[in-house]
Structures are given as C-alpha cells and as structure tokens.
Scaffold this active site. Structure first.
Site, PDB file in Angstrom:
ATOM      1  N   TYR A  73       9.447  12.018  17.557  1.00 48.84           N
ATOM      2  CA  TYR A  73      10.821  12.517  17.546  1.00 48.84           C
ATOM      3  C   TYR A  73      11.753  11.544  18.291  1.00 48.84           C
ATOM      4  CZ  TYR A  73      14.848  15.514  18.332  1.00 48.84           C
ATOM      5  OH  TYR A  73      16.112  16.007  18.369  1.00 48.84           O
ATOM      6  N   LYS A  77      14.699   9.072  16.550  1.00 48.15           N
ATOM      7  CA  LYS A  77      16.129   9.183  16.885  1.00 48.15           C
ATOM      8  C   LYS A  77      16.668   7.833  17.339  1.00 48.15           C
ATOM      9  CE  LYS A  77      17.355  13.550  16.373  1.00 48.15           C
ATOM     10  NZ  LYS A  77      18.475  13.949  15.510  1.00 48.15           N
ATOM     11  N   VAL A 116      15.230  28.280  26.883  1.00 47.92           N
ATOM     12  CA  VAL A 116      16.196  29.371  27.058  1.00 47.92           C
ATOM     13  C   VAL A 116      15.813  30.569  26.195  1.00 47.92           C
ATOM     14  CG1 VAL A 116      18.605  30.063  26.770  1.00 47.92           C
ATOM     15  CG2 VAL A 116      18.083  27.840  27.763  1.00 47.92           C
ATOM     16  N   ARG A 205      16.749  15.747  33.958  1.00 46.81           N
ATOM     17  CA  ARG A 205      17.672  15.309  32.903  1.00 46.81           C
ATOM     18  C   ARG A 205      19.064  15.835  33.226  1.00 46.81           C
ATOM     19  NH1 ARG A 205      15.831  17.249  27.442  1.00 46.81           N
ATOM     20  NH2 ARG A 205      14.431  15.485  27.321  1.00 46.81           N
TER      21      ARG A 205
HETATM   22  N1  UDP Z   1       9.557  25.099  29.358  1.00 46.64           N
HETATM   23  C1  UDP Z   1       8.950  26.085  30.127  1.00 46.64           C
HETATM   24  N2  UDP Z   1       8.576  27.230  29.527  1.00 46.64           N
HETATM   25  C2  UDP Z   1       8.789  27.496  28.209  1.00 46.64           C
HETATM   26  C3  UDP Z   1       9.423  26.496  27.423  1.00 46.64           C
HETATM   27  C4  UDP Z   1       9.790  25.305  28.026  1.00 46.64           C
HETATM   28  O1  UDP Z   1       8.742  25.908  31.338  1.00 46.64           O
HETATM   29  O2  UDP Z   1       8.409  28.588  27.747  1.00 46.64           O
HETATM   30  C5  UDP Z   1      10.003  23.858  30.016  1.00 46.64           C
HETATM   31  C6  UDP Z   1       9.567  22.569  29.322  1.00 46.64           C
HETATM   32  O3  UDP Z   1       8.297  22.172  29.771  1.00 46.64           O
HETATM   33  C7  UDP Z   1      10.665  21.627  29.760  1.00 46.64           C
HETATM   34  C8  UDP Z   1      11.903  22.519  29.860  1.00 46.64           C
HETATM   35  O4  UDP Z   1      11.407  23.835  29.980  1.00 46.64           O
HETATM   36  O5  UDP Z   1      10.400  21.097  31.036  1.00 46.64           O
HETATM   37  C9  UDP Z   1      12.836  22.428  28.656  1.00 46.64           C
HETATM   38  O6  UDP Z   1      12.059  22.595  27.493  1.00 46.64           O
HETATM   39  P1  UDP Z   1      12.695  22.627  26.039  1.00 46.64           P
HETATM   40  O7  UDP Z   1      11.564  22.607  25.089  1.00 46.64           O
HETATM   41  O8  UDP Z   1      13.657  23.739  25.927  1.00 46.64           O
HETATM   42  O9  UDP Z   1      13.550  21.296  25.936  1.00 46.64           O
HETATM   43  P2  UDP Z   1      13.234  19.738  26.296  1.00 46.64           P
HETATM   44  O10 UDP Z   1      11.862  19.613  26.864  1.00 46.64           O
HETATM   45  O11 UDP Z   1      13.397  19.044  25.019  1.00 46.64           O
HETATM   46  O12 UDP Z   1      14.263  19.377  27.290  1.00 46.64           O
END
Ligand code: UDP
Length: 239
Positions: A73, A77, A116, A205
């Site tokens: 992914y 991008k 979320v 981030r």
């Molecule tokens: N995450 C978590 N529990 C969940 C889903 C995601 O702790 O049920 C954590 C995940 O490991 C990451 C953060 O939340 O550190 C954001 O995850 P998401 O998949 O929403 O977005 P991304 O990793 O792309 O920022």
C-alpha cells in the site's frame, strides 16, 4: 481515497492494490491528459512510513520498509505520486497531491478495522476494546468534513500549486487516550485488552500543516471530542 491500513488489511491483495493505486493512477492520468482535466491524488501519510522526523513535513522523504506487510500500500502510493509528477512534467497535466492523515467521521465503514470505528463499535456493543501494543503509539485524527474542506481548497488553488500537501489535524493523541475518550463518550462498560502490535505500525504520526495553512488558507476546526460525538451518534443509529 486512502485505503485503511489495519490488521484486517495487512493481508493486502497486491494485485488489487497495484491495480487501484498504480494502474488506476496511470489510467486516470491518461484521461486527465486527454481531457485537460485537473486531477487530485488522494495520497497518504503512509508515504512517511514509520517516521523518524516528527511532526512530518512534506519535505521529509519517509521511512518505508519496502518488504513489510503494509509496504504494497505505502509503496504503491509513493509510485502514484511519482507518476503524477511525471505526467505533470512531461505532459503538463495539472496535478494536486494531498497527503491525507488518519480521517474519521460518520459513514465510515463499520468493519474495515480502523481504530476509530473499531473502538466505537466495541464500546457501543460492550465488547472488549482492542489496543494493539501498549497504546503508546500516536495518531492525529482529522474529522471528515475538515478533510473535504481541505481537498476542495486544494482543487481551487492556483494551477502552479501541485502539492504534495499534508491534509490532517495536528492534534496528536495516543491510542490509549483515544480508547479512554471513546469509553467516556459512550459511557461504555467495555474493558481495554491488549493485542500484538502489527509489524511496521508507525510509532507516531502528526502532520506539519504549515504549507496547507499558507498555500490554501486551510486548517481543521473540529476537535476530536466533537468529531467523536458525531461519529458515535452515527454508529448508534446504524447498529
Ligand atoms: N489500532 C488498535 N486497535 C484497533 C485498531 C487499530 O490499537 O482495534 C491501532 C493500530 O495498531 C495503529 C492505530 O491504532 O497503531 C491506528 O490504526 P488504523 O488502522 O486506524 O490506522 P493507521 O495504522 O493506518 O494509522
């Protein structure tokens, strides 16, 4: 739009991902060239990988693992950004590149695995809230309406403004803070449980949005609490 990168999506289908992000970009760039259309790339903060620079400005070239579980992914991008710039330089296509940071809001998918939606659905159902790792990793969550406003301002910007430009909310929270907020806002009795941290999960981030502020006159206006309330109302209605 940015594809979710969550454990549910770590078994990316590489063919589908390349078709969408790379072949899709090539096809659309060809169309934009023929029709002289302005074209937007919904790029992503994932181009920064697990960032060694904080907050992330557009000049930072990122720290992406080329062979990791989420690389197809991230790298697709990045390739798409390259193709956009090649078409801009070689064919004069009017391009706009937005690097979208974590976005949430009503009408997000119930089960795509993003944090979320996962937390809200778990809290409303009284299920355990699943934190991956210790919950110390951070994210900066942007409400969907703010993102759309930023994208519209980008599309209306002068032709010589190509981006890439970060579109996100610079207010940074740990995943533990997010879990606590969701529990409080839903008055849930859910317990927090800890699950393994996925490979290459970025430790932190946060967008540096000074370019968006200067070039587009844009910054987000929705606080996380306010956006979460609206998102919770949506999930309550559909569950
Ligand atoms: N995450 C978590 N529990 C969940 C889903 C995601 O702790 O049920 C954590 C995940 O490991 C990451 C953060 O939340 O550190 C954001 O995850 P998401 O998949 O929403 O977005 P991304 O990793 O792309 O920022």
């Amino acid at each position: 739009m940015a594809c979710p990168a969550s454990p549910a999506h770590y078994q990316y289908n590489p063919i589908k991902t390349v078709k969408t992000n790379v072949m899709g970009s090539l096809n659309m760039l060809g169309l934009a060239k023929r029709t002289k259309a302005r074209i937007l790339q919904a790029s992503t903060s994932e181009v920064y990988g697990d960032p060694e620079v904080h907050p992330q400005g557009e000049g930072y070239r990122g720290n992406v693992n080329t062979i990791g579980v989420r690389s197809c992914y991230d790298e697709d991008k990045r390739v798409a950004e390259t193709l956009f710039f090649d078409y801009h330089r070689q064919h004069g296509v009017e391009i706009k590149i937005a690097r979208i940071f974590n976005t949430y809001g009503p009408r997000m998918s119930l089960n795509d695995g993003r944090v979320v939606s996962n937390f809200i659905v778990q809290a409303l159902k009284g299920e355990d809230i699943t934190i991956y790792g210790l919950g110390r990793q951070t994210r900066s969550f942007c409400f969907a309406d703010d993102l759309i406003d930023g994208l519209m301002k980008l599309m209306e910007s002068p032709a010589d403004f190509t981006g890439p430009v970060n579109i996100g909310n610079p207010n940074e929270f740990t995943i533990m803070e997010l879990a606590r907020k969701v529990i409080a806002l839903t008055s849930s009795r859910s317990k927090i449980v800890f699950k393994p941290l996925p490979q290459d999960d970025p430790a932190r981030r946060r967008p540096d949005i000074s370019l968006a502020e200067k070039a587009l006159g844009w910054k987000p206006s929705t606080h996380l609490d306010e956006g979460l309330k609206k998102t919770i109302e949506y999930f309550e209605a559909i569950l």
